[in-house]
Design a protein around this motif. Structure first.
Motif, PDB file in Angstrom:
ATOM      1  N   HIS A   1       0.778  -0.918  -0.086  1.00  0.00           N
ATOM      2  CA  HIS A   1       0.020  -0.112  -0.106  1.00  0.00           C
ATOM      3  C   HIS A   1       0.691   1.301   0.116  1.00  0.00           C
ATOM      4  N   THR A   2       1.984   1.189  -0.164  1.00  0.00           N
ATOM      5  CA  THR A   2       2.963   2.230  -0.511  1.00  0.00           C
ATOM      6  C   THR A   2       2.638   3.345  -1.396  1.00  0.00           C
ATOM      7  N   ALA A   3       1.786   2.889  -2.443  1.00  0.00           N
ATOM      8  CA  ALA A   3       1.222   3.869  -3.463  1.00  0.00           C
ATOM      9  C   ALA A   3       0.415   5.014  -2.826  1.00  0.00           C
ATOM     10  N   THR A   4       0.263   4.813  -1.594  1.00  0.00           N
ATOM     11  CA  THR A   4      -0.440   6.008  -0.700  1.00  0.00           C
ATOM     12  C   THR A   4       0.237   7.162  -0.950  1.00  0.00           C
TER      13      THR A   4
ATOM     14  N   ALA B   1      -2.314  -1.508  -9.995  1.00  0.00           N
ATOM     15  CA  ALA B   1      -1.339  -0.361 -10.652  1.00  0.00           C
ATOM     16  C   ALA B   1      -0.072  -0.621  -9.694  1.00  0.00           C
ATOM     17  N   ARG B   2       1.167  -0.336 -10.194  1.00  0.00           N
ATOM     18  CA  ARG B   2       2.394  -0.159  -9.557  1.00  0.00           C
ATOM     19  C   ARG B   2       2.208   0.968  -8.511  1.00  0.00           C
ATOM     20  N   ALA B   3       1.809   2.109  -8.858  1.00  0.00           N
ATOM     21  CA  ALA B   3       1.590   3.283  -8.150  1.00  0.00           C
ATOM     22  C   ALA B   3       0.721   4.101  -8.496  1.00  0.00           C
ATOM     23  N   GLY B   4       0.148   4.976  -7.873  1.00  0.00           N
ATOM     24  CA  GLY B   4      -0.823   6.032  -7.991  1.00  0.00           C
ATOM     25  C   GLY B   4      -0.417   7.386  -7.652  1.00  0.00           C
ATOM     26  N   MET B   5      -0.773   8.465  -8.384  1.00  0.00           N
ATOM     27  CA  MET B   5      -0.174   9.650  -7.799  1.00  0.00           C
ATOM     28  C   MET B   5      -1.275  10.797  -8.359  1.00  0.00           C
TER      29      MET B   5
ATOM     30  N   CYS C   1      -5.018   7.053  -3.618  1.00  0.00           N
ATOM     31  CA  CYS C   1      -3.842   6.510  -4.260  1.00  0.00           C
ATOM     32  C   CYS C   1      -3.362   5.304  -3.355  1.00  0.00           C
ATOM     33  N   ASN C   2      -3.570   5.129  -2.176  1.00  0.00           N
ATOM     34  CA  ASN C   2      -3.596   3.958  -1.335  1.00  0.00           C
ATOM     35  C   ASN C   2      -4.221   2.704  -2.089  1.00  0.00           C
TER      36      ASN C   2
END
Lengths: 206, 475
Positions: B137-140, B235-239, B227-228
């Motif tokens: 959940h690092t995409a947070t 997805a790999r990440a969200g921003m 983003c979380n």
């Protein structure tokens, strides 16, 4: 890391999409260390009932698949939590290759670090392979990393022939050599140091 | 840093990727610098690898830790963790932090909490930085315009030893949500609607940028929620591009730049938003006005429908495979096809997790709980000691306690149950967490993902309830 070159083995079909890492290895086992071993806990809640009885219908409990080192799965295999224990559990249970239409990104990355080869083949192709393996329990597949191919023994390949898969060349190189990427990266220490100096000048508050 | 790329219109992601590229090999593998590394009580394996190989942390000053997964939600004392294996995970983090000289917000420190709540709260998370953590959940942290993603234990060890990480460049996706959200529709509903729309694997191999008027108008807390759950769309990440809202949030936080450095940082941050004409590999858009409070009915976050809807019928599934999967899911969930979502009786409510345990989440739940009584067990677990203190200063804990909710100590708690806060087999939980996977909250547990307001509504009515009705003064 265990190197990977070529493998011929019984392949087991797993007919479920979105197999998340919580199902591969439930959270309650994650306090165990790597050396404790995770093989017997692979798919624990799918393999056993609440009171610990083996569920005979689960594919990896069927006698024909006991020697399986290859798993053919459905879309989004290994989605969810980043727990590398999912890869450890598969490896410790003897699985060295997972073939699926897509993978959770983190699981995909974790696989390479441990010598587990995740192979992406088209969704329809994975479905055909799973159906063929279910019709021919115990049939084998052969995976050749150098050639980037998956081929079937007679019973499976009659219908399907060979599949070619793509793989990132850098990961392929590390897998074939069994070289650990920390060792490789430490050999780039000069580039890292030069970068860090420049970065500190440009973003001094970081 | 890579002039060829800087010349063409670039996305927010492109700019951060280029800024952190140490080496790009001809085969595409890229070695990226890691500006911030967060560790937690599940990071023990990474430290062990380091120790086994006789390596040190290359940049302990870029590493921050806090225990969250294994901590008790009833006490801050280490001894309160009665199960020795769990206690050892927490004490190992303290020992490792001390040995390697990393900043630790340990048990007993009011700043302790869920890593993805603590990072932004302390100003450790900043726009334009590459941040990683051994947690999906690092995409947070992308909510503040950072490039942030989860990594596994081997990668954690790699980052510790080299402050760098090998990655293959992901594709880019822009998810635009325009228009205005209706009353009672929260950031959690927005992300659940997005996941229902693109699917749990819809974002695989991509970094998502959330764009459009809904995100521009959204608070940082709301953006963190959105983003979380990027990982739940694969997805790999969200921003979200940084803007005045982000800068106002960060200013004055303990680890945010100060004084002249603040001005320099601000100049960099202002250069980050995607350029006009930047091209994304995939574009998706949703109409904000069409989003309703959402509830998941199945065992994948993509199984989400509006609270006014019904449990779908496998007979109407597009394929035999999907039909079989849905039938299996409904059997696990104990639901019948066609049943109204509001008819689903709930046994327990969990308000917390890195998705929804920030102050706005607690305010939103408290507003619904105020003056009502919980009909089923309900617990509220703040995301950090500071969130808890803030909530208590605002009297929110009083509202919850008066309504019969439990008021617990910060940590991941019942989202993943690693500290022993489990949902019993067969029990049905309305949860503000992020995963409704089979067995996620405990073996045989049935999880319905909802917003904090919807969770509170379920608590006071004992079944899934459209929070908008309660907000309008209904029973």
């Amino acid at each position: 890391m265990q190197k990977f070159e070529r493998l011929e083995s019984v392949a087991a079909p797993l007919d479920m999409a979105n197999v998340d890492t919580d199902q591969i290895i439930p959270a309650r086992f994650l306090w165990r260390t790597r050396s404790d071993g995770y093989g017997h806990l692979l798919f624990n809640d799918l393999r056993t009932s609440q009171d610990g009885e083996s569920k005979p219908e689960f594919v990896l409990n069927l006698p024909a698949y006991q020697a399986a080192n290859i798993l053919v799965a459905d879309r989004n295999f290994g989605c969810g939590s980043s727990r590398e224990h999912a890869v450890w559990a598969l490896m410790d249970a003897g699985i060295r290759v997972v073939i699926a239409p897509s993978f959770g990104d983190i699981f995909f990355n974790n696989s390479f670090k441990n010598g587990l080869l995740p192979i992406m083949l088209p969704q329809a192709r994975c479905a055909e392979l799973r159906a063929a393996l279910a019709r021919n329990p115990g049939a084998k597949l052969a995976v050749d990393l150098e050639a980037q191919t998956v081929t079937g023994s007679m019973r499976v390949s009659e219908a399907f022939g060979a599949d070619r898969f793509d793989i990132d060349p850098f990961r392929k190189q590390l897998l074939l050599s069994g070289m650990d990427d920390i060792t490789f990266t430490l050999s780039q220490a000069d580039d890292i140091a030069a970068f860090e100096q420049r970065y500190a000048r440009e973003l001094p508050w970081v | 840093m890579t002039p060829a790329r800087a010349a063409a219109p670039a996305t927010l992601f492109d700019k951060i990727w280029a800024r952190h590229t140490i080496v790009e090999r001809p085969d595409g593998a890229t070695l990226l610098h890691v500006a911030r590394h967060l560790v937690h009580d599940g990071s023990r394996a990474g430290f062990r690898t380091l120790q086994e190989r006789g390596l040190r942390l290359r940049h302990p000053e870029r590493t921050y830790g806090t225990p969250d997964h294994y901590v008790s939600s009833t006490s801050r004392a280490l001894e309160a963790i009665s199960e020795p294996h769990r206690r050892e995970m927490v004490s190992a983090l303290s020992a490792n932090a001390k040995q390697h000289g990393i900043t630790l917000f340990d048990l007993g420190d009011v700043r302790q909490g869920i890593a993805h709540v603590v990072g932004p709260e302390q100003g450790i998370t900043q726009p334009g930085l590459l941040l990683v953590c051994g947690d999906s959940h690092t995409a947070t942290h992308g909510a503040l315009g950072a490039l942030a993603f989860g990594i596994g234990a081997s990668e954690v060890a790699h980052v510790m030893a080299t402050q760098a990480l090998w990655q293959t460049r992901p594709k880019s996706m822009r998810v635009s949500v325009n228009g205005a959200l209706g009353t009672g529709v929260t950031p959690k509903d927005v992300i659940l609607a997005i996941i229902a729309s693109i699917g749990a694997a819809g974002g695989v191999g991509h970094v998502i940028e959330y764009a459009g008027s809904v995100f521009r108008a959204m608070s940082v807390e709301g953006r963190l929620t959105v983003c979380n759950m990027s990982i739940e769309a694969g997805a790999r990440a969200g921003m979200v591009a940084p803007d005045e809202t982000s800068y106002a949030y960060l200013k004055g936080r303990p680890y945010a730049p100060q004084g002249a450095m603040w001005e320099r940082a601000l100049a960099y941050w202002r250069s980050l938003p995607s350029d006009a004409g930047a091209v994304f590999d995939r574009e998706v858009s949703l109409d904000a006005a069409a989003i309703e409070p959402m509830v998941t009915w199945g065992t994948s976050p993509e199984d989400a429908v509006a609270v006014t809807g019904a449990v779908p019928d496998p007979a109407e599934a597009a394929s035999a495979e999907r039909r079989e999967a849905m039938t299996r899911t409904l059997a696990y969930m104990g639901l019948a096809p066609g049943m109204a979502i509001e008819a689903i009786k709930v046994d327990r409510v969990f308000i917390g997790s890195c998705t929804n345990a920030r102050i706005e989440d607690l305010r939103s739940a408290a507003m619904v709980a105020k003056g009502r009584k919980a009909r089923i067990p309900a617990m509220v677990v703040a995301g950090s000691g500071l969130v808890k203190a803030q909530a208590e200063a605002e009297g929110l804990h009083r509202v919850f306690l008066d309504a019969g909710f439990e008021w617990r100590e910060p940590g991941c708690s019942m989202c993943v149950g690693m500290n022993g806060d489990l949902v019993a087999p067969g029990e049905r939980c309305a949860s503000t967490s992020n995963r409704n996977f089979v067995g996620r909250q405990g073996r045989g547990a049935r999880t319905h993902l909802v917003s904090p307001a919807m969770a509170a509504a379920a608590a006071v009515s004992g079944h899934m309830t459209d929070v908008r009705v309660l907000m309008a003064g209904g029973a």
